[in-house]
Write an enzyme that holds these catalytic residues in place. Structure first.
Site, PDB file in Angstrom:
ATOM      1  N   GLU A  35       0.835  -1.198   0.000  1.00 32.02           N
ATOM      2  CA  GLU A  35       0.000   0.000   0.000  1.00 32.02           C
ATOM      3  C   GLU A  35       0.874   1.255   0.000  1.00 32.02           C
ATOM      4  O   GLU A  35       1.758   1.404   0.845  1.00 32.02           O
ATOM      5  CB  GLU A  35      -0.920   0.005   1.231  1.00 32.02           C
ATOM      6  CG  GLU A  35      -1.765   1.243   1.405  1.00 32.02           C
ATOM      7  CD  GLU A  35      -2.620   1.569   0.190  1.00 32.02           C
ATOM      8  OE1 GLU A  35      -2.465   2.672  -0.369  1.00 32.02           O
ATOM      9  OE2 GLU A  35      -3.457   0.720  -0.202  1.00 32.02           O
ATOM     10  N   LYS A  38      -2.355   4.592   3.160  1.00 27.58           N
ATOM     11  CA  LYS A  38      -2.636   3.972   4.456  1.00 27.58           C
ATOM     12  C   LYS A  38      -3.555   2.776   4.274  1.00 27.58           C
ATOM     13  O   LYS A  38      -4.427   2.798   3.404  1.00 27.58           O
ATOM     14  CB  LYS A  38      -3.334   4.971   5.386  1.00 27.58           C
ATOM     15  CG  LYS A  38      -2.474   6.135   5.826  1.00 27.58           C
ATOM     16  CD  LYS A  38      -3.318   7.052   6.707  1.00 27.58           C
ATOM     17  CE  LYS A  38      -2.493   8.216   7.226  1.00 27.58           C
ATOM     18  NZ  LYS A  38      -3.325   9.136   8.035  1.00 27.58           N
ATOM     19  N   GLY A 115       3.384   0.073  -5.637  1.00 25.25           N
ATOM     20  CA  GLY A 115       3.786  -1.130  -6.355  1.00 25.25           C
ATOM     21  C   GLY A 115       3.354  -1.128  -7.807  1.00 25.25           C
ATOM     22  O   GLY A 115       2.369  -0.492  -8.178  1.00 25.25           O
ATOM     23  N   GLY A 175     -23.910  15.833 -10.587  1.00 22.80           N
ATOM     24  CA  GLY A 175     -24.161  14.412 -10.406  1.00 22.80           C
ATOM     25  C   GLY A 175     -25.117  14.166  -9.261  1.00 22.80           C
ATOM     26  O   GLY A 175     -24.881  14.598  -8.133  1.00 22.80           O
ATOM     27  N   GLY A 180     -23.305  12.491  -4.813  1.00 23.92           N
ATOM     28  CA  GLY A 180     -23.915  13.805  -4.982  1.00 23.92           C
ATOM     29  C   GLY A 180     -25.026  14.078  -3.976  1.00 23.92           C
ATOM     30  O   GLY A 180     -25.057  15.133  -3.330  1.00 23.92           O
ATOM     31  N   HIS A 434     -42.512  -4.609  17.850  1.00 21.91           N
ATOM     32  CA  HIS A 434     -43.273  -3.347  17.888  1.00 21.91           C
ATOM     33  C   HIS A 434     -42.802  -2.513  19.074  1.00 21.91           C
ATOM     34  O   HIS A 434     -42.553  -3.056  20.144  1.00 21.91           O
ATOM     35  CB  HIS A 434     -44.764  -3.678  18.046  1.00 21.91           C
ATOM     36  CG  HIS A 434     -45.628  -2.453  18.188  1.00 21.91           C
ATOM     37  ND1 HIS A 434     -45.963  -1.656  17.120  1.00 21.91           N
ATOM     38  CD2 HIS A 434     -46.226  -1.899  19.279  1.00 21.91           C
ATOM     39  CE1 HIS A 434     -46.738  -0.673  17.534  1.00 21.91           C
ATOM     40  NE2 HIS A 434     -46.906  -0.796  18.847  1.00 21.91           N
TER      41      HIS A 434
END
Length: 457
Positions: A35, A38, A115, A175, A180, A434
């Site tokens: 990665e 993070k 990578g 959008g 959006g 309920h």
């Protein structure tokens, strides 16, 4: 540096990548998780989690604003965005540390760096060659824009919107999909004037038509403006704001322009095509077992065509880890992946819309809509809304659709109903506690089974 060999090498530590790493580690495989940023990826740091923290702050602002309606004397004095940011970061950091701890406990080696795939078994991480018997591509997605509309200044994507330490007086959102409408909802609750521009005929166009209409009605009531069937043409940006011109010649002005036109696959320049992985408009093509057709190379998450949802990538990551370990897991049914939009009112859906069901099954489709006006808890919460079920005649329920405050919490039963192909009679015979909003699902099922209790015949 010398080569390092692993059973599984995963490129990308977002929802799909870290889930694959955790499960593979649990199954006793030697795992490397690569990665450049993070662990947790977009969802944790720049997407789902911080956005929902914002939306909770927005919900709290609305609750204070409307407190006198329930006899609580309270006054909303303002929105402290610096404090909202601290709250957001506290949630993200807590979850981030949790993921790091889990990866460590499973013996996963996290390799920090960007990578690039160099063969079906090797990844070059800034000059360090990592070798794996199996490779999982999980590089995620990025915020798309439109040609001629670069992100910069007051033209922002969701990542920049989440880092703003001020509330815009007015905002234009390009959008009307999930991202959006979620930002429109939050900003409106924080006091902004908001206008959504959407090229398709409705907001949340991927949802059932009933849900889209209900959301539009709710947004009108909240004072959120929107223009559907309206396409972006050009924009002008100054130090103080943005002016957008649409193809029909209309202009819209705002302090900021949020571009929310979807997310694209983050695969460019990562070497996927150089090893023979097939791409379509940047998406990695796989078979139903998420194999790319090259060596022992798999792909998961937003780079695989389909719904770009964190929980989909998470499930795919677990699936591929089990596939590599030889457990032969059942394939994932994409039709039963739940979809939730956390605007106010919330939207929760799974399975086919009424239109999709009719396209697949013709006239053999039966639907029912149960209005939340008849639900006690929804009245207490002061929310309008609907639970809609779509079935094939008196056969299985193939679609669940809901809109209303907090209906995201009902998606679990919706997924079980659709995933287990339940009949209306099956659901109607279950006891729904309920007074809960959950009862509304039972009422909808009763109506679909031909015995509506709280509806007029």
């Amino acid at each position: 540096m010398s080569d390092q060999s692993f059973d599984v090498v995963i490129l990308g530590a977002g929802s799909g990548g870290y889930a694959a790493a955790l499960r593979a580690g649990q199954l006793g495989l030697k795992v490397a998780l690569i990665e450049g940023d993070k662990v947790g990826g977009t969802c944790l740091h720049r997407g789902c989690i911080p956005t929902k923290a914002y939306l909770h702050a927005a919900e709290t602002a609305d609750a204070v604003r409307e407190a006198s309606n329930v006899g609580v004397e309270a006054t909303l004095q303002g929105i402290n965005m610096a404090q909202v940011g601290k709250y957001r970061d506290s949630i993200v950091n807590k979850l981030y540390k949790g993921v790091e701890g889990l990866l460590s406990s499973r013996g996963v080696e996290v390799i920090h760096g960007w990578g690039r795939v160099t063969s079906p078994t090797t990844v070059d991480v800034e000059g360090r060659i990592i070798t794996g018997k199996n490779l999982i591509l999980a590089s995620g997605s990025y915020s798309r824009s439109l040609p001629g509309l670069p992100i910069g200044g007051r033209v922002i994507a969701s990542e920049q919107a989440l880092q703003m330490d001020w509330v815009p007086r007015s905002a234009i959102i390009l959008g009307g999909g999930v991202i959006g409408v979620e930002f429109a909802s939050a900003w409106r609750s924080f006091g902004a004037e908001v206008t959504i521009i959407e090229g398709l005929p409705s907001l949340v166009p991927n949802e059932d038509a009933t849900i889209s209409k209900q959301l539009e009605r709710a947004f009108r009531k909240r004072g959120i403006k929107f223009a559907t069937k309206t396409r972006f043409s050009s924009y002008e940006q100054t130090e103080n704001g943005v002016t957008v011109t649409t193809e029909d010649g209309k202009t819209f002005e705002g302090d900021v322009l949020l571009v929310a036109v979807g997310r694209g696959p983050l695969t460019d320049g990562l070497g996927y095509d150089s090893i023979g992985v097939k791409l379509d408009r940047g998406f990695v093509l796989t078979n139903e077992r998420l194999h790319t057709g090259v060596g022992n190379v798999y792909a998961v998450g937003d780079i695989v065509p389909g719904l770009q949802l964190a929980h989909r990538g998470f499930l795919q990551g677990i699936f591929v880890a089990e596939e590599i370990a030889g457990l032969h897991p059942a394939t994932i049914d994409e039709n039963t992946i739940p979809r939730v939009t956390f605007c106010e009112p919330e939207i929760a859906s799974v399975g086919l819309t009424e239109a999709q069901a009719k396209e697949k099954y013709g006239d053999a489709v039966k639907t029912v809509e149960y209005n939340l006006a008849g639900n006690g808890k929804s009245n207490i919460l002061g929310t309008p809304g609907v639970i809609k079920l779509v079935s094939v005649n008196d056969g299985p329920i193939v679609g669940f659709h809901a809109i209303g405050a907090r209906v995201s919490e009902q998606i679990g039963e919706g997924e079980l109903i659709v995933g287990w192909e339940a009949y209306a009679e099956d659901v109607a015979s279950l006891i729904h506690a309920h007074p809960t909003q959950n009862e509304a699902i039972g009422e909808a099922a009763l109506a679909l089974a031909g015995k509506p209790l709280h509806a007029h015949d």
